[in-house]
Design an enzyme around this catalytic site. Structure first.
Site, PDB file in Angstrom:
ATOM      1  CG  HIS A  62     -10.494   5.101   6.834  1.00 40.44           C
ATOM      2  ND1 HIS A  62     -10.094   4.015   7.444  1.00 40.44           N
ATOM      3  CD2 HIS A  62     -10.000   6.149   6.010  1.00 40.44           C
ATOM      4  CE1 HIS A  62      -8.782   4.377   7.444  1.00 40.44           C
ATOM      5  NE2 HIS A  62      -8.876   5.165   7.395  1.00 40.44           N
TER       6      HIS A  62
ATOM      7  CG  PHE B 269      -0.050   8.924   7.283  1.00 39.72           C
ATOM      8  CD1 PHE B 269      -1.095   9.746   8.018  1.00 39.72           C
ATOM      9  CD2 PHE B 269       0.973   8.258   7.854  1.00 39.72           C
ATOM     10  CE1 PHE B 269      -0.647  10.199   9.506  1.00 39.72           C
ATOM     11  CE2 PHE B 269       0.871   8.333   8.890  1.00 39.72           C
ATOM     12  CZ  PHE B 269       0.319   8.976   9.908  1.00 39.72           C
TER      13      PHE B 269
ATOM     14  CG  ASP C 161      -1.674  11.841   3.956  1.00 38.95           C
ATOM     15  OD1 ASP C 161      -2.691  12.750   2.707  1.00 38.95           O
ATOM     16  OD2 ASP C 161      -2.751  11.359   4.432  1.00 38.95           O
TER      17      ASP C 161
ATOM     18  CG  ASP D  74      -3.646   7.131  -0.456  1.00 40.68           C
ATOM     19  OD1 ASP D  74      -4.893   7.212  -0.820  1.00 40.68           O
ATOM     20  OD2 ASP D  74      -3.434   6.991   0.627  1.00 40.68           O
TER      21      ASP D  74
ATOM     22  CD1 TRP E  76      -1.453   1.981   2.558  1.00 36.67           C
ATOM     23  CD2 TRP E  76      -2.992   1.456   0.748  1.00 36.67           C
ATOM     24  NE1 TRP E  76      -2.237   3.065   2.521  1.00 36.67           N
ATOM     25  CE2 TRP E  76      -2.901   2.783   1.668  1.00 36.67           C
ATOM     26  CE3 TRP E  76      -3.781   1.173   0.227  1.00 36.67           C
ATOM     27  CZ2 TRP E  76      -4.564   3.534   1.445  1.00 36.67           C
ATOM     28  CZ3 TRP E  76      -4.853   2.238  -0.758  1.00 36.67           C
ATOM     29  CH2 TRP E  76      -5.054   3.246   0.598  1.00 36.67           C
TER      30      TRP E  76
ATOM     31  NE  ARG F  92     -12.054  10.693  13.889  1.00 39.19           N
ATOM     32  CZ  ARG F  92     -11.029  11.389  13.699  1.00 39.19           C
ATOM     33  NH1 ARG F  92     -10.491  11.754  12.946  1.00 39.19           N
ATOM     34  NH2 ARG F  92     -10.661  11.736  15.140  1.00 39.19           N
TER      35      ARG F  92
ATOM     36  NE  ARG G 170      -9.415   6.659   2.606  1.00 41.50           N
ATOM     37  CZ  ARG G 170      -8.248   7.313   2.943  1.00 41.50           C
ATOM     38  NH1 ARG G 170      -7.297   6.205   2.481  1.00 41.50           N
ATOM     39  NH2 ARG G 170      -8.042   7.245   4.298  1.00 41.50           N
TER      40      ARG G 170
ATOM     41  CB  SER H 118       0.843   4.786   3.379  1.00 42.68           C
ATOM     42  OG  SER H 118       0.842   6.094   3.670  1.00 42.68           O
TER      43      SER H 118
HETATM   44  C1  SPV Z   1      -2.197   6.359   4.379  1.00 41.51           C
HETATM   45  O1  SPV Z   1      -2.001   5.778   4.592  1.00 41.51           O
HETATM   46  O2  SPV Z   1      -2.669   7.491   4.018  1.00 41.51           O
HETATM   47  C2  SPV Z   1      -4.190   6.091   4.280  1.00 41.51           C
HETATM   48  C3  SPV Z   1      -4.702   5.259   5.106  1.00 41.51           C
HETATM   49  O3  SPV Z   1      -5.154   6.440   3.668  1.00 41.51           O
HETATM   50  S1  SPV Z   1      -4.484   6.276   6.620  1.00 41.51           S
HETATM   51  O4  SPV Z   1      -3.791   7.555   7.557  1.00 41.51           O
HETATM   52  O5  SPV Z   1      -5.273   5.776   7.744  1.00 41.51           O
HETATM   53  O6  SPV Z   1      -5.797   7.100   6.465  1.00 41.51           O
HETATM   54 MG    MG Z   2      -4.034   8.360   2.902  1.00 41.36          MG
END
Ligand code: SPV
Ligand code: MG
Length: 541
Positions: free
Chosen positions: A186, A43, A54, A81, A39, A188, A155, A41
């Protein structure tokens, strides 16, 4: 093609686990540690490449640049992503074209507005784009891709945006109808409760697989998620966070101790990084493609045995790691070999073998060191022997000119012989332990403990060389000796327990010319404690 690979994995496996990565090195680690795919990412890439939030602050091309580097480093598929697709449908279409062309297996597009903010940031929730606008992004993506296998994840952030379960399901269904290949749901919340509810409801209305990112509810396993109906679990940013902690700690420790040595227990050996970046194949490529290239020999140092003479000094380390004025015997050997132009150095360890750590030196362990002799230890490095090598005992100290002289000779197997005919050469150790040798001209005619000093005109220093051809001959002789399984092998009870000198005598007996490289000084061995004391006294640095 990676997108085909991803589809195959999805077909064959109950569920996939993706490891989050932010650069080529972390992507490689994800691959090497057994994840199904990477993945990439947003972030992680924003934090590691630019130290930026991000929040769409990096451009699509900056993201793509990072992702390309990651994808090229690995053989498993990568899902990128791609945030919200970087704008409207035009941005999404260009994005899909570029990512697919770069060999990326799939992308994730979320229903955040442009610019977005990371779903996990504290504070106010974002207002998502209209459901129709997001469905348009998915349609645009699916109509742009060329290969039918390119994987598009839609997503939804509906639960994150506190829009409720009904809205999350409504959105997921609309995105499925727009052509998405999977839905990333997703959350949180600190527990997986809303994911559990979503999965149960989706079973009744959805067809396409679900994806989850359990960052905030991290105690659930991918297996448990799979039972709920999650086909892809993403461990998104833990590797990045681990690197922050590890780097910070090692920097603090080195600063405190005021030396890089303080980092050693916490870091991988240089070799580990050399391997990962493909340094070992560089020389092979040069040998294949660079005109006139001559491969430099390796050096193999055998330091596997336990020596009771040195107890208790060698209680916590092999003899080769004993220090002489602040530098171990091995470090001193490596220094001289490198000064003589030998770069690839392999040490065969055994007793306390994990204590052998010298930057840039490869360690091969002989796990059966207790029941084997030096010859068997040497053949543990068969792979490293292939192109010819310089051999030496783990307890000899020698000067650069000795190695240089050895490297100049042309015969296929050569032994460095001290030709100083002095009867008191025993240096304090028992006469029977010395490797006496007899040479006629430049040829060794006999070697081993069976010789008396009177029958010998020199002593083997424990340093030898084999050309590529010499290695092939040695391998054949070794294989034949193993096959014969005779009880005795020259001065040894068996081939398995044979010393190097037994093998040299076997080569001589079989008619191989063993070259004698004669020296009269420039070496010493450390057989006894008194040898060790003398080496201390003699060491200038
Ligand atoms: C990322 O890894 O950039 C994601 C997942 O989008 S999260 O940070 O958990 O949203
Ligand atoms: Mg992301």
């Amino acid at each position: 093609m990676k997108s085909r690979m991803l589809r195959e994995l999805l077909r064959k496996k109950s569920h996939l686990v993706l490891g989050g990565a932010h650069d080529a090195l972390s992507a490689k680690l994800v691959e090497e540690t057994g994840y199904d795919a990477v993945w990439a990412s947003s972030f992680g890439i924003s934090a590691s490449t630019r130290l930026l939030p991000d929040a769409n602050v990096l451009t699509m091309t900056e993201m793509l640049d990072a992702v390309k580097g990651m994808n090229q480093a690995i053989d498993i598929p990568l899902i990128a992503d791609c945030d919200n697709g970087y704008g409207n449908v035009h941005n999404v279409m260009r994005m899909v074209r570029e990512y697919e062309r770069a060999g990326i297996a799939g992308v994730s597009i979320e229903d955040n507005p442009f610019p977005k903010k990371c779903s996990l940031y504290p504070g106010e929730r974002q207002v998502l784009v209209d459901i129709g606008e997001m469905a348009g992004r998915i349609k645009a993506a699916k109509s742009t891709q060329i290969s039918k296998d390119f994987f598009v994840i839609a997503r939804t952030e509906a639960l994150i945006a506190d829009m409720g379960m009904e809205e999350a399901l409504r959105r997921a269904k609309a995105y499925e109808e727009a052509g998405a290949d999977a839905i990333l749901i997703h959350s949180r919340k600190p527990t997986p409760d809303e994911i559990i509810t979503f999965c149960a409801r989706w079973k009744k209305i959805g067809r396409i697989p679900l994806v989850a990112v359990p960052t905030k509810y991290p105690e659930i396993t991918s297996k448990e998620l799979s039972k709920l109906g999650i086909k892809i679990a993403i461990f998104a940013n833990q590797a990045l966070r681990a690197s922050v902690k590890a780097m910070r700690q090692v920097l603090i420790d080195m600063r405190k101790a005021d030396k890089p040595g303080a980092a050693i227990p916490q870091i991988v050996p240089l070799d580990e990084v050399f391997r990962m970046v493909g340094q070992p194949v560089m020389e092979e490529n040069e040998a294949r493609f660079v005109k006139g290239f001559k491969k430099k020999p390796a050096a193999i140092i055998v330091a596997a045995g336990f020596e009771k003479n040195f107890w208790p000094l060698n209680q916590d380390r092999p003899k080769a790691m004993l220090e002489i004025r602040g530098k171990s015997i091995l470090e001193r050997q490596v220094e001289v070999l490198r000064a003589a132009g030998i770069e690839r150095i392999v040490v065969i360890g055994g007793y306390q073998g994990d204590k052998i750590r010298i930057p840039g030196v490869t360690v091969v362990q002989n796990r059966a060191y207790k029941t084997s002799g030096m010859l068997a230890s040497l053949f543990c490095a068969r792979k490293e022997m292939a192109d010819g090598f310089v051999f030496c005992y783990g307890d000899v100290l020698f000067e650069e000119h000795v190695v240089e002289k050895l490297l100049k000779v042309k015969s296929d197997v050569n032994l460095v012989i001290d030709r100083m005919p002095a009867p008191d050469r025993t240096n304090g150790s028992k006469k029977a332990e010395r490797d006496w040798a007899h040479a006629e001209g430049d040829r060794v005619t006999a070697i081993g403990h069976h010789l008396t000093p009177a029958q010998a005109n020199g002593e083997f220093t424990g340093i030898a060389s084999f050309s590529k051809h010499g290695v092939r001959a040695a391998e054949a002789v070794y294989a034949a000796a193993l096959k014969k399984r005779s009880a005795k092998f020259h001065n040894a009870p068996s081939v398995g327990r044979a010393q190097f000198t037994d093998f040299a005598q076997e080569l001589i007996d079989r008619g191989f010319k063993i070259g004698a490289v004669s020296i009269r000084s420039g070496w010493t061995d450390i057989h006894t404690f008194s040898d060790y004391q003398k080496a201390w006294a003699a060491a200038a640095n």
